[in-house]
Write a protein that holds these residues in place. Structure first.
Motif, short mmCIF file in Angstrom:
data_model
loop_
_atom_site.label_atom_id
_atom_site.label_comp_id
_atom_site.label_asym_id
_atom_site.label_seq_id
_atom_site.Cartn_x
_atom_site.Cartn_y
_atom_site.Cartn_z
N THR A 1 0.68 -1.23 0.10
CA THR A 1 -0.08 -0.04 -0.10
C THR A 1 0.74 1.26 0.04
O THR A 1 0.53 2.09 -0.28
CB THR A 1 -0.89 0.05 1.40
N ASN A 2 1.92 1.15 0.57
CA ASN A 2 2.94 2.24 0.58
C ASN A 2 3.58 2.50 -0.78
O ASN A 2 3.30 3.63 -1.18
CB ASN A 2 3.92 2.07 1.51
N GLU A 3 3.73 1.48 -1.34
CA GLU A 3 4.28 1.74 -2.94
C GLU A 3 3.23 2.11 -3.95
O GLU A 3 3.17 3.06 -4.95
CB GLU A 3 4.85 0.25 -3.43
N GLU A 4 1.85 1.82 -3.64
CA GLU A 4 0.80 2.11 -4.35
C GLU A 4 0.56 3.90 -4.28
O GLU A 4 0.19 4.52 -5.20
CB GLU A 4 -0.55 1.52 -4.07
N LEU A 5 0.73 4.29 -2.93
CA LEU A 5 0.40 5.61 -2.78
C LEU A 5 1.75 6.50 -3.21
O LEU A 5 1.42 7.46 -3.76
CB LEU A 5 0.39 5.83 -0.97
N ILE A 6 2.64 6.02 -3.25
CA ILE A 6 4.03 6.48 -3.75
C ILE A 6 3.74 6.67 -5.23
O ILE A 6 3.91 7.93 -5.95
CB ILE A 6 5.36 5.84 -3.45
N ALA A 7 3.35 5.83 -5.98
CA ALA A 7 2.84 5.75 -7.55
C ALA A 7 1.63 6.78 -7.85
O ALA A 7 1.72 7.17 -8.97
CB ALA A 7 2.55 4.51 -7.62
N LYS A 8 0.91 7.35 -6.95
CA LYS A 8 0.14 8.33 -7.25
C LYS A 8 0.86 9.90 -7.34
O LYS A 8 -0.05 10.80 -7.82
CB LYS A 8 -1.00 8.16 -6.16
N HIS A 9 1.87 9.89 -6.96
CA HIS A 9 2.57 11.07 -7.22
C HIS A 9 1.67 12.34 -6.60
O HIS A 9 1.66 13.52 -7.26
CB HIS A 9 2.96 11.43 -8.70
N ILE A 10 1.22 12.33 -5.43
CA ILE A 10 0.53 13.51 -5.00
C ILE A 10 1.46 14.59 -4.57
O ILE A 10 0.94 15.55 -4.74
CB ILE A 10 -0.25 12.79 -3.55
#
Length: 216
Positions: free
Chosen positions: A29-38
């Protein structure tokens, strides 16, 4: 010891303590959030910060514009007092207060916690700076830092006994990305650390270096 070294030591303890499937879920889930480039849409160096006012842990209203009349401001956005990474960061920043003060800089920390929880965080960590309650994430949203915690992590944290309604007054599960800013007296950002990875935090030494560059 640097903040990174303290976090690395905590990570070793965490990996020894938690089951492999839990660690895998956290990493995924951390990697998925990083991939969002917020963070790409968050306020960056060179941009101007709009004035805001929030209540501190003593129940007093602090206004950014007033702080800036005396010198630069350092703003640290953190998730909450339940977060071990946040507590390590807040204590590390607290240790640098004399160096920050030497540059007339005022440090404040901001989270969406309710005032009582903000007070608890300040007391638990023996913080000597103002810790502000950004209930409903108004200021975090202004900075472009807001995200919603993954539903899988919501369930995991609930299982750990972390009651979001207790900490924040709602169950929106909206949190700010970890971020640290230095803002000069013209309200312009001169340093920005923003990370979708909640295990990474700004080094106090880097914040101090930003203040020193500004005063050259």
């Amino acid at each position: 010891m640097s903040l990174k070294a303290q976090i690395d030591a905590y990570n070793v303890q965490k990996e020894a303590k938690l089951p492999a499937d839990v660690l895998a879920l956290m990493n995924t889930t951390n990697e998925e959030l990083i991939a969002k480039h917020i963070r790409d849409n968050a306020l960056q160096v060179g941009q101007k910060v709009e004035n805001f006012s929030l209540v501190n842990h003593r129940g007093n209203i602090l206004e950014l514009a007033e702080l800036l009349t005396k010198g630069p401001a350092i703003i640290s956005f953190y998730r909450g007092g339940w977060c071990p990474y946040c507590n390590l960061e807040l204590k590390a920043l607290n240790d640098y207060l004399p160096q920050f003060s030497a540059h007339n800089a005022r440090l404040i920390a901001v989270s969406p916690q309710l005032p009582d929880e903000t007070l608890s965080t300040a007391q638990k960590n023996e913080l000597k700076f103002d810790v502000l309650s950004d209930v409903s994430n108004t200021v975090a949203n202004q900075f472009g830092l807001l995200f919603t915690l993954d539903e899988r992590i919501q369930s995991l944290y609930t299982g750990f006994g972390i009651d979001f309604e207790h900490y924040y007054g709602d169950k929106s599960y909206k949190l700010p990305l970890p971020a640290t800013y230095v803002i000069n007296q013209e309200s312009i950002i001169t340093y920005a650390f923003i990370s979708e990875d909640y295990t990474l935090r700004a080094e106090p030494e880097a914040v101090l270096n930003a203040l020193q560059v500004e005063n050259v």
